[in-house]
Design an enzyme around this catalytic site. Structure first.
Site, short mmCIF file in Angstrom:
data_model
loop_
_atom_site.label_atom_id
_atom_site.label_comp_id
_atom_site.label_asym_id
_atom_site.label_seq_id
_atom_site.Cartn_x
_atom_site.Cartn_y
_atom_site.Cartn_z
N CYS A 155 -12.24 -3.91 16.70
CA CYS A 155 -10.87 -4.41 16.80
C CYS A 155 -10.08 -3.37 17.57
O CYS A 155 -10.53 -2.24 17.78
CB CYS A 155 -10.28 -4.61 15.40
SG CYS A 155 -10.13 -3.07 14.50
N HIS A 215 -16.81 2.94 10.10
CA HIS A 215 -17.84 2.68 9.09
C HIS A 215 -19.07 2.08 9.74
O HIS A 215 -19.44 0.94 9.48
CB HIS A 215 -17.28 1.78 7.99
CG HIS A 215 -16.15 2.41 7.24
ND1 HIS A 215 -15.27 1.73 6.46
CD2 HIS A 215 -15.79 3.72 7.16
CE1 HIS A 215 -14.39 2.58 5.94
NE2 HIS A 215 -14.68 3.78 6.37
N CYS A 219 -3.82 2.72 12.65
CA CYS A 219 -3.59 1.48 13.40
C CYS A 219 -2.12 1.06 13.22
O CYS A 219 -1.61 1.03 12.10
CB CYS A 219 -4.52 0.39 12.88
SG CYS A 219 -4.18 -1.20 13.65
N HIS A 262 -10.69 1.27 -1.37
CA HIS A 262 -10.68 1.34 0.09
C HIS A 262 -9.58 2.29 0.55
O HIS A 262 -8.47 2.26 0.02
CB HIS A 262 -10.45 -0.07 0.68
CG HIS A 262 -10.71 -0.13 2.15
ND1 HIS A 262 -9.78 0.29 3.08
CD2 HIS A 262 -11.79 -0.55 2.85
CE1 HIS A 262 -10.29 0.12 4.29
NE2 HIS A 262 -11.50 -0.39 4.18
N GLU A 265 -7.60 2.30 3.00
CA GLU A 265 -6.32 1.70 3.41
C GLU A 265 -5.44 1.39 2.20
O GLU A 265 -4.24 1.70 2.18
CB GLU A 265 -6.55 0.43 4.23
CG GLU A 265 -5.23 -0.17 4.72
CD GLU A 265 -5.40 -1.48 5.48
OE1 GLU A 265 -6.41 -1.64 6.19
OE2 GLU A 265 -4.53 -2.35 5.35
N SER A 287 -5.06 -5.00 5.31
CA SER A 287 -5.20 -5.76 6.57
C SER A 287 -6.50 -6.54 6.69
O SER A 287 -6.57 -7.49 7.46
CB SER A 287 -5.08 -4.79 7.75
OG SER A 287 -6.15 -3.86 7.71
N SER A 324 -19.34 -1.14 5.48
CA SER A 324 -18.11 -1.55 6.16
C SER A 324 -17.52 -2.74 5.41
O SER A 324 -18.12 -3.81 5.31
CB SER A 324 -18.46 -1.95 7.61
OG SER A 324 -17.50 -2.86 8.09
N SER A 342 -16.01 -2.67 13.13
CA SER A 342 -16.47 -1.31 13.42
C SER A 342 -17.86 -1.30 14.06
O SER A 342 -18.54 -0.28 14.07
CB SER A 342 -16.47 -0.48 12.13
OG SER A 342 -17.05 -1.21 11.08
#
Ligand code: SF4
Length: 288
Positions: free
Chosen positions: A12, A40, A104, A132, A134, A171, A228, A272
């Site tokens: 991405c 990852h 990001c 996670h 994030e 996300s 991932s 990823s």
């Protein structure tokens, strides 16, 4: 065999940007230290290590970083695309090293919403995986007012909120699950403020999977690291489409005996997964 390749398969833009930012540092002669695995994907991490991009800290971006005084001199610590909590930012900036933020921008927007609402007195419910990085980072922006949930049971276990409530998503979650949980939470808090923050890149991967099925894929190959989160989610989503699903990290892992039974195979990959691995998987399938 006909091989259908999802347009969105692979990096991405947020991951690509983070890799490029780290590469820019090494090209400028500095040693880049990613705060946890920059990406990852084991194969890509091996390639990046050869370019001088090293991993320090841990997956959750929580442990202390140990870099020798000498290495720190021309070293730069790089924040991953997942972002980090304000506390972690403070810690990394206190190190005797330069600091490069590769968060990001899509994650930055979520963090901004979390922080703003927590500061305005909202309790903030984050739909995400509590392990996670994030979600851990986002939680840090909510202070005492943050709560991570994955299921309706998690929502039931939340304390009852007296004031205003806002909801965002990590996300990389499933859009349909976010919508379902937002409806459930709003049945308890009718004034709930909802922000659908599943990013565009994630939504595209999820809808491309449907495209593969609509185009006639009889089975789906999902390529990406077993650690991932977004690749695992894609593989899970593929199984819900009633298509045999093969999650592989590399072309060598393809179960050719099983896959050769299909005439049309769809291929997708997590955010990823580098193109060189996707290309090699597609080439191997096309030869069948
Ligand atoms: S998955 Fe979305 S939010 Fe996460 S790095 Fe990629 S583009 Fe950014």
């Amino acid at each position: 065999m006909k091989v259908l390749r999802a347009k969105s398969a692979g990096f991405c833009w947020g991951v690509e940007r983070a890799i490029n930012l780290a590469r820019d540092e090494t090209k400028a002669g500095r040693k880049a230290y990613a705060d946890g695995p920059l990406i990852h994907n084991n194969q890509m991490m091996d390639a990046l290590r050869k370019e001088g991009i090293r991993e320090v800290g841990d997956y959750k971006s929580q442990s202390d970083i140990e870099v020798s005084e000498k290495d720190a001199e021309d070293g730069v610590v790089v924040v991953r695309a997942h972002g980090i909590s304000p506390q972690r930012r403070q810690y990394l900036k206190s190190l005797d090293m330069s600091f490069k933020d590769a968060t990001c921008p899509d994650v930055g927007i979520i963090a901004g919403k979390v922080r703003w609402h927590a500061q305005k007195g909202y309790d903030v419910v984050i739909f995400g995986d509590p392990d996670h990085p994030e979600a851990i980072g986002l939680l840090g922006y909510a202070g005492e007012r943050g709560h991570v949930v994955q299921t309706k049971e998690d929502i039931d276990a939340l304390p009852s909120f007296e004031g205003k409530v806002a909801m965002v998503s990590q996300s990389t979650m499933f859009s349909h699950e976010f919508e379902e949980l937002a409806v459930y939470l709003s049945s308890k808090y009718p004034d709930l403020v909802v922000f659908d923050t599943v990013c565009g890149a994630t939504k595209e991967r999820q809808s491309d999977l449907q495209w593969l099925v609509d185009e006639g894929a009889e089975a789906v190959v999902v390529i990406g690291g077993r650690h991932s989160a977004n690749t695992k989610k894609l593989a899970k989503l593929a199984t819900t489409k009633n298509r045999p699903t093969f999650h592989v990290e590399t072309a060598e892992e393809l179960d050719l005996d099983a896959i050769q039974n299909y005439d049309v195979v769809g291929v997708t990959a997590g955010a990823s997964t580098p193109d060189f691995i996707i290309d090699s998987v597609c080439e191997k399938l096309e030869k069948l």
